[in-house]
Design a protein around this motif. Structure first.
Motif, mmCIF file in Angstrom:
data_model
loop_
_atom_site.group_PDB
_atom_site.id
_atom_site.type_symbol
_atom_site.label_atom_id
_atom_site.label_comp_id
_atom_site.label_asym_id
_atom_site.label_seq_id
_atom_site.Cartn_x
_atom_site.Cartn_y
_atom_site.Cartn_z
ATOM 1 N N LEU A 4 127.768 66.126 68.300
ATOM 2 C CA LEU A 4 128.296 66.894 67.165
ATOM 3 C C LEU A 4 128.757 68.259 67.669
ATOM 4 O O LEU A 4 128.118 68.850 68.529
ATOM 5 C CB LEU A 4 127.211 67.108 66.108
ATOM 6 C CG LEU A 4 126.420 65.899 65.614
ATOM 7 C CD1 LEU A 4 125.311 66.343 64.662
ATOM 8 C CD2 LEU A 4 127.357 64.914 64.914
ATOM 9 N N TYR A 5 129.865 68.742 67.097
ATOM 10 C CA TYR A 5 130.358 70.075 67.453
ATOM 11 C C TYR A 5 130.456 70.915 66.188
ATOM 12 O O TYR A 5 130.842 70.411 65.133
ATOM 13 C CB TYR A 5 131.750 69.974 68.077
ATOM 14 C CG TYR A 5 131.831 69.045 69.258
ATOM 15 C CD1 TYR A 5 131.195 69.345 70.453
ATOM 16 C CD2 TYR A 5 132.552 67.847 69.170
ATOM 17 C CE1 TYR A 5 131.270 68.482 71.540
ATOM 18 C CE2 TYR A 5 132.646 66.982 70.245
ATOM 19 C CZ TYR A 5 131.991 67.299 71.428
ATOM 20 O OH TYR A 5 132.070 66.450 72.494
ATOM 21 N N PHE A 6 130.140 72.202 66.333
ATOM 22 C CA PHE A 6 130.230 73.099 65.185
ATOM 23 C C PHE A 6 131.025 74.363 65.508
ATOM 24 O O PHE A 6 131.081 74.794 66.661
ATOM 25 C CB PHE A 6 128.825 73.494 64.694
ATOM 26 C CG PHE A 6 128.070 72.353 64.085
ATOM 27 C CD1 PHE A 6 128.325 71.945 62.785
ATOM 28 C CD2 PHE A 6 127.127 71.656 64.831
ATOM 29 C CE1 PHE A 6 127.641 70.880 62.221
ATOM 30 C CE2 PHE A 6 126.442 70.585 64.279
ATOM 31 C CZ PHE A 6 126.700 70.203 62.970
ATOM 32 N N ALA A 7 131.591 74.932 64.466
ATOM 33 C CA ALA A 7 132.253 76.248 64.476
ATOM 34 C C ALA A 7 133.345 76.315 65.561
ATOM 35 O O ALA A 7 134.174 75.419 65.657
ATOM 36 C CB ALA A 7 131.214 77.344 64.606
ATOM 37 N N ARG A 10 133.813 73.280 67.742
ATOM 38 C CA ARG A 10 134.458 72.181 67.007
ATOM 39 C C ARG A 10 135.980 72.383 66.950
ATOM 40 O O ARG A 10 136.753 71.441 67.156
ATOM 41 C CB ARG A 10 133.878 72.111 65.589
ATOM 42 C CG ARG A 10 134.597 71.134 64.656
ATOM 43 C CD ARG A 10 133.994 71.114 63.266
ATOM 44 N NE ARG A 10 133.983 72.417 62.618
ATOM 45 C CZ ARG A 10 135.062 73.023 62.126
ATOM 46 N NH1 ARG A 10 136.242 72.446 62.199
ATOM 47 N NH2 ARG A 10 134.967 74.219 61.577
ATOM 48 N N ARG A 54 125.040 77.023 72.574
ATOM 49 C CA ARG A 54 123.678 76.632 72.175
ATOM 50 C C ARG A 54 123.678 75.121 71.952
ATOM 51 O O ARG A 54 124.730 74.528 71.669
ATOM 52 C CB ARG A 54 123.271 77.336 70.874
ATOM 53 C CG ARG A 54 123.291 78.858 70.951
ATOM 54 C CD ARG A 54 122.134 79.418 71.770
ATOM 55 N NE ARG A 54 122.124 80.863 71.780
ATOM 56 C CZ ARG A 54 122.794 81.618 72.662
ATOM 57 N NH1 ARG A 54 123.549 81.058 73.591
ATOM 58 N NH2 ARG A 54 122.712 82.934 72.604
ATOM 59 N N ALA A 56 121.319 71.484 70.484
ATOM 60 C CA ALA A 56 120.180 70.844 69.818
ATOM 61 C C ALA A 56 120.228 69.362 70.167
ATOM 62 O O ALA A 56 121.311 68.779 70.270
ATOM 63 C CB ALA A 56 120.255 71.029 68.308
ATOM 64 N N ASP A 59 118.223 67.130 66.400
ATOM 65 C CA ASP A 59 117.949 68.164 65.396
ATOM 66 C C ASP A 59 116.869 69.173 65.784
ATOM 67 O O ASP A 59 116.217 69.756 64.924
ATOM 68 C CB ASP A 59 117.602 67.536 64.030
ATOM 69 C CG ASP A 59 118.697 66.617 63.532
ATOM 70 O OD1 ASP A 59 119.848 66.786 63.970
ATOM 71 O OD2 ASP A 59 118.408 65.729 62.714
ATOM 72 N N GLU A 60 116.651 69.351 67.092
ATOM 73 C CA GLU A 60 115.746 70.411 67.576
ATOM 74 C C GLU A 60 116.506 71.227 68.621
ATOM 75 O O GLU A 60 117.135 70.658 69.510
ATOM 76 C CB GLU A 60 114.495 69.812 68.245
ATOM 77 C CG GLU A 60 113.599 69.000 67.340
ATOM 78 C CD GLU A 60 112.712 69.872 66.440
ATOM 79 O OE1 GLU A 60 112.601 71.090 66.700
ATOM 80 O OE2 GLU A 60 112.167 69.312 65.475
ATOM 81 N N TYR A 61 116.399 72.570 68.525
ATOM 82 C CA TYR A 61 117.048 73.407 69.537
ATOM 83 C C TYR A 61 116.430 73.137 70.909
ATOM 84 O O TYR A 61 115.216 72.977 71.029
ATOM 85 C CB TYR A 61 116.868 74.893 69.214
ATOM 86 C CG TYR A 61 117.508 75.310 67.917
ATOM 87 C CD1 TYR A 61 118.835 75.025 67.650
ATOM 88 C CD2 TYR A 61 116.771 75.991 66.958
ATOM 89 C CE1 TYR A 61 119.413 75.395 66.441
ATOM 90 C CE2 TYR A 61 117.346 76.374 65.748
ATOM 91 C CZ TYR A 61 118.659 76.075 65.498
ATOM 92 O OH TYR A 61 119.238 76.438 64.313
ATOM 93 N N ALA A 75 123.938 68.139 69.719
ATOM 94 C CA ALA A 75 124.822 69.039 68.970
ATOM 95 C C ALA A 75 125.107 70.266 69.828
ATOM 96 O O ALA A 75 124.195 70.800 70.469
ATOM 97 C CB ALA A 75 124.171 69.456 67.652
ATOM 98 N N PHE A 77 127.069 74.115 69.863
ATOM 99 C CA PHE A 77 127.587 75.128 68.939
ATOM 100 C C PHE A 77 127.406 76.519 69.536
ATOM 101 O O PHE A 77 126.610 76.705 70.458
ATOM 102 C CB PHE A 77 126.866 75.019 67.596
ATOM 103 C CG PHE A 77 125.380 74.775 67.694
ATOM 104 C CD1 PHE A 77 124.505 75.824 67.865
ATOM 105 C CD2 PHE A 77 124.872 73.476 67.628
ATOM 106 C CE1 PHE A 77 123.140 75.595 67.962
ATOM 107 C CE2 PHE A 77 123.501 73.234 67.735
ATOM 108 C CZ PHE A 77 122.629 74.298 67.893
ATOM 109 N N PRO A 79 126.323 80.716 69.305
ATOM 110 C CA PRO A 79 125.197 81.413 68.674
ATOM 111 C C PRO A 79 125.415 81.538 67.167
ATOM 112 O O PRO A 79 126.545 81.733 66.712
ATOM 113 C CB PRO A 79 125.217 82.790 69.338
ATOM 114 C CG PRO A 79 125.857 82.558 70.666
ATOM 115 C CD PRO A 79 126.887 81.486 70.423
ATOM 116 N N MET A 80 124.335 81.458 66.414
ATOM 117 C CA MET A 80 124.429 81.429 64.962
ATOM 118 C C MET A 80 124.754 82.816 64.378
ATOM 119 O O MET A 80 124.359 83.841 64.920
ATOM 120 C CB MET A 80 123.110 80.927 64.369
ATOM 121 C CG MET A 80 122.953 79.417 64.475
ATOM 122 S SD MET A 80 122.536 78.835 66.113
ATOM 123 C CE MET A 80 120.762 78.822 66.016
#
Lengths: 83, 149
Positions: A4-7, A10, A54, A56, A59-61, A75, A77, A79-80
């Motif tokens: 999965l990729y985010f932000a 992604r 970063r 995960a 579902d765990e970092y 996943a 991504f 930094p939040m």
């Protein structure tokens, strides 16, 4: 392996998830990233700044030296920035 | 502990009522609300989009809430974080802590926000007249989290 990729990552890669079969030599998250970087410039750009990456697993970092296998979900991504 | 990740707005007074209910033992209720600002540097922000990691977001907020509850004697706790398209003035995040005394309520709320900034899987994208850009994480946020030990 499902990834999965985010932000920003992604957007660079151009998709929010994909299924990848890991080559034999791949054992850590960092290895997966190195493998992904061989797939195209969009991946290279996504991972150009290792400090801003970063991860995960299931579902765990996890740190980038964490061991992964084909049955894990990874996943990736930046930094939040919530709150 | 009430944790919610939602696109809908929240009602602060209604959320306080949920925690207070008919209790008479609470000495303190602290609330923090984070809002979308219209300024980033020189440019006006027109819109903010909050992306989140659905499978992890509520779980991570719950972990932060549990950590706060372990450190301070809280009687109740609510954390709400929104995602999706938001506009200047909109509410983004709500933290409510209740306790017998103010110190625990204040400290726990600040602790939760400091941890949430670095550990909750949300990403902000701002839209100005020049286009859109992802908000950079601040090094200062890591320091604030670490300062709690």
């Amino acid at each position: 392996m499902n990834i999965l990729y985010f932000a920003r990552i992604r957007e660079h890669i151009g998709k929010s998830s994909e299924e990848i079969t890991l080559p034999e030599r791949v054992t850590t998250v960092a290895d997966v990233i190195e493998h992904l970087e061989t797939l195209g410039d969009n991946y290279k750009n996504a991972f150009a700044e290792p400090d801003l990456l970063r991860a995960a697993v299931n579902d765990e970092y996890v740190p980038l030296d964490y061991n992964v296998s084909n049955t894990d979900e990874l996943a990736l991504f930046p930094p939040m920035t919530g709150g | 502990m009430r944790i919610s990740v939602q696109s809908d707005d929240f009602d602060i007074a209604a959320e306080i009522d949920l925690l207070k209910n008919k209790r008479t033992d609470l000495g303190a209720i602290a609330t923090f609300t984070g809002l979308v600002r219209d300024i980033h540097g020189e440019k006006d922000i027109k819109k903010m989009t909050l992306e989140h990691f659905p499978a992890m977001a509520e779980k991570e907020l719950a972990k932060i809430g549990t950590e706060a509850s372990d450190r301070w004697p809280l009687q109740g706790l609510t954390i709400i974080h929104r995602y999706g398209e938001l506009y200047p003035g909109d509410q983004i995040v709500l933290v409510i802590t209740t306790s017998h005394h103010r110190e625990a309520a204040f400290n726990a709320a600040q602790f939760i926000m400091d941890w949430l900034k670095t550990d909750a899987p949300f990403w902000k994208k701002e839209e100005t007249e020049d286009g859109t850009h992802w908000v950079d994480a601040k090094r200062d946020d890591d320091k604030k989290k670490d300062s709690w030990g």
